[in-house]
Enzyme design. Structure first.
Site, mmCIF file in Angstrom:
data_model
loop_
_atom_site.group_PDB
_atom_site.id
_atom_site.type_symbol
_atom_site.label_atom_id
_atom_site.label_comp_id
_atom_site.label_asym_id
_atom_site.label_seq_id
_atom_site.Cartn_x
_atom_site.Cartn_y
_atom_site.Cartn_z
ATOM 1 N N HIS A 1 0.824 -1.225 0.000
ATOM 2 C CA HIS A 1 0.000 0.000 0.000
ATOM 3 C C HIS A 1 0.855 1.271 0.000
ATOM 4 O O HIS A 1 0.335 2.363 -0.206
ATOM 5 C CB HIS A 1 -0.990 -0.007 1.167
ATOM 6 C CG HIS A 1 -0.396 0.226 2.519
ATOM 7 N ND1 HIS A 1 -1.164 0.517 3.620
ATOM 8 C CD2 HIS A 1 0.893 0.198 2.969
ATOM 9 C CE1 HIS A 1 -0.393 0.675 4.680
ATOM 10 N NE2 HIS A 1 0.854 0.482 4.314
ATOM 11 N N GLU B 1 -3.154 -6.725 3.735
ATOM 12 C CA GLU B 1 -3.462 -5.344 3.352
ATOM 13 C C GLU B 1 -4.968 -5.098 3.499
ATOM 14 O O GLU B 1 -5.763 -6.034 3.569
ATOM 15 C CB GLU B 1 -3.066 -5.085 1.891
ATOM 16 C CG GLU B 1 -1.569 -5.096 1.615
ATOM 17 C CD GLU B 1 -0.872 -3.783 1.977
ATOM 18 O OE1 GLU B 1 -1.551 -2.877 2.528
ATOM 19 O OE2 GLU B 1 0.335 -3.668 1.720
ATOM 20 N N GLU C 1 -4.599 2.782 -0.541
ATOM 21 C CA GLU C 1 -5.351 1.571 -0.226
ATOM 22 C C GLU C 1 -6.145 1.184 -1.467
ATOM 23 O O GLU C 1 -6.529 2.041 -2.256
ATOM 24 C CB GLU C 1 -6.278 1.800 0.961
ATOM 25 C CG GLU C 1 -5.574 2.241 2.233
ATOM 26 C CD GLU C 1 -4.498 1.287 2.701
ATOM 27 O OE1 GLU C 1 -4.679 0.061 2.551
ATOM 28 O OE2 GLU C 1 -3.468 1.760 3.218
#
Length: 382
Positions: A279, A308, A347
């Site tokens: 990310h 993640e 993200e």
């Protein structure tokens, strides 16, 4: 009442309902706006509690009674008048509780599950105090004031990212030149690992049949790999990171510290673990890292375990309860962190993860929910 009269009556009621909704929204907005005016008070007060070790002072107090203001101010060497105001705020926020003493003659403070997560001395997999201290350093706070500049900048990237604009270099170069910040990054990542790795391990059983070696890419202090080899003791672990990080990494049983650069190559192994690394990078760099991961593992049993966040595609239509809503809010906050603190990081939604994984050559992957801000994405070599 005729049908025409009934229709007019219903229309009037609908109009009145709409007016009430508008008034309710206005009333709510008149209160909600203040959290954007003074929102920094939350994090500043929490940092104060960590700095003074207030949760520890309450937890370690010899009496089983709630800790009075006088006792607490003595324990943390603080001004009673200022401490009273800080504690009043933190009690209102639900971080601490104020309850009567047993004799009913006074009130005192007790910890809550939330205040215990602000214990800087606790390494139990719950405390995120090191993360709070890292994010509240002047170095990490200053880029937030430049967020609008990157949002309004041309797509070609002619305007430097917020962190680069403030410090003249990206966060990784700055950390390499400033060991204190590098140490804080490593400890922040380690405290999150202590929290989330047990959840990941619980979702991994059966994945490591035939796996004898595993590399943690960007493993920092090595604590993450140390926890994994304890959970799966037949695996030889390698903690892989940049030289200045490996120089201060822990020496742990079953873990070998290896220095290198994930953009060049990754040591050969049966499986790769990579948590909160991808990310930090845009798609181009993310794909390069994933390609190097794919090259490092064998075709038959090779797999890459990615920890993640996966942002929901359909915003609030995907949210089914309060916990889901709060988790999604944290994921979206993390995306803002990436914008403020990294050059190209973000993200990703499931669709965006699908893109980078397939571009890197992974034809097959699965996502496992671990009831956390992060998910476990398992990408298979074949």
């Amino acid at each position: 009442m005729s049908s025409d009269q009934l229709s007019k009556f219903l229309d009037r009621n609908k109009m009145e309902d709409n007016k009430r909704k508008v008034l309710d929204e206005e009333a709510k907005a008149s209160l909600d706006i203040w959290k954007y005016v003074f929102g920094f008070a939350d994090i500043a007060a929490a940092k104060c509690a960590i700095d003074l070790k207030i949760p520890e002072a309450i937890e370690n107090h010899p009496s089983s009674q709630p800790v009075t203001l006088a006792e607490l101010s003595s324990a943390v060497s603080a001004s009673p008048s200022h401490l009273r105001r800080i504690m009043r705020f933190l009690v209102h926020q639900g971080i601490f509780k104020e309850i009567p003493t047993k004799d009913g003659l006074a009130t005192g403070y007790v910890n809550t599950p939330l205040s215990r997560r602000l214990m800087i001395t606790r390494r139990d997999g719950k405390s995120l105090a090191p993360f709070v201290l890292f994010e509240t350093t002047p170095e990490m706070l200053a880029p937030w004031l430049r967020l609008s500049s990157v949002v309004s900048s041309p797509v070609n990237g002619s305007t430097p990212p917020p962190f680069d604009a403030v410090h003249g270099k990206d966060v990784w170069s700055f950390a390499q030149d400033n060991p204190f910040l590098s140490d804080m990054i490593n400890e922040a990542m380690a405290c999150d690992a202590r929290r989330v790795v047990p959840r990941v391990a619980g979702a991994c059983h059966g994945l490591f049949d035939g796996v004898t070696t595993m590399v943690d890419v960007g493993g920092g202090t090595g604590e993450t790999m140390g926890m994994l080899v304890k959970e799966f003791p037949w695996i030889k672990g390698f903690n892989f990171d940049l030289p200045h990080v490996i120089e201060v990494a822990e020496v742990l049983d079953g873990v070998e510290n290896v220095e290198g650069d994930m953009f060049d190559s990754i040591p050969a192994c049966d499986a790769i673990f990579i948590k909160w690394v991808l990310h930090d990078w845009g798609d181009k760099d993310c794909i390069k890292i994933l390609k190097n991961c794919k090259e490092a593992v064998p075709p038959n049993i090779g797999k890459v375990l990615i920890v993640e966040s996966v942002i929901g595609e359909n915003k609030k239509t995907m949210i089914v309860d309060e916990r889901d809503e709060k988790l999604e809010h944290v994921r979206l906050m993390l995306d803002m962190v990436m914008m403020a603190h990294t050059s190209t990081g973000k993200e990703r939604t499931l669709k965006e993860w699908d893109f980078v994984l397939k571009e890197a050559g992974f034809a097959r992957y699965e996502v496992r929910d671990i009831d956390d801000v992060q998910s476990l994405i398992i990408a298979y070599r074949s």
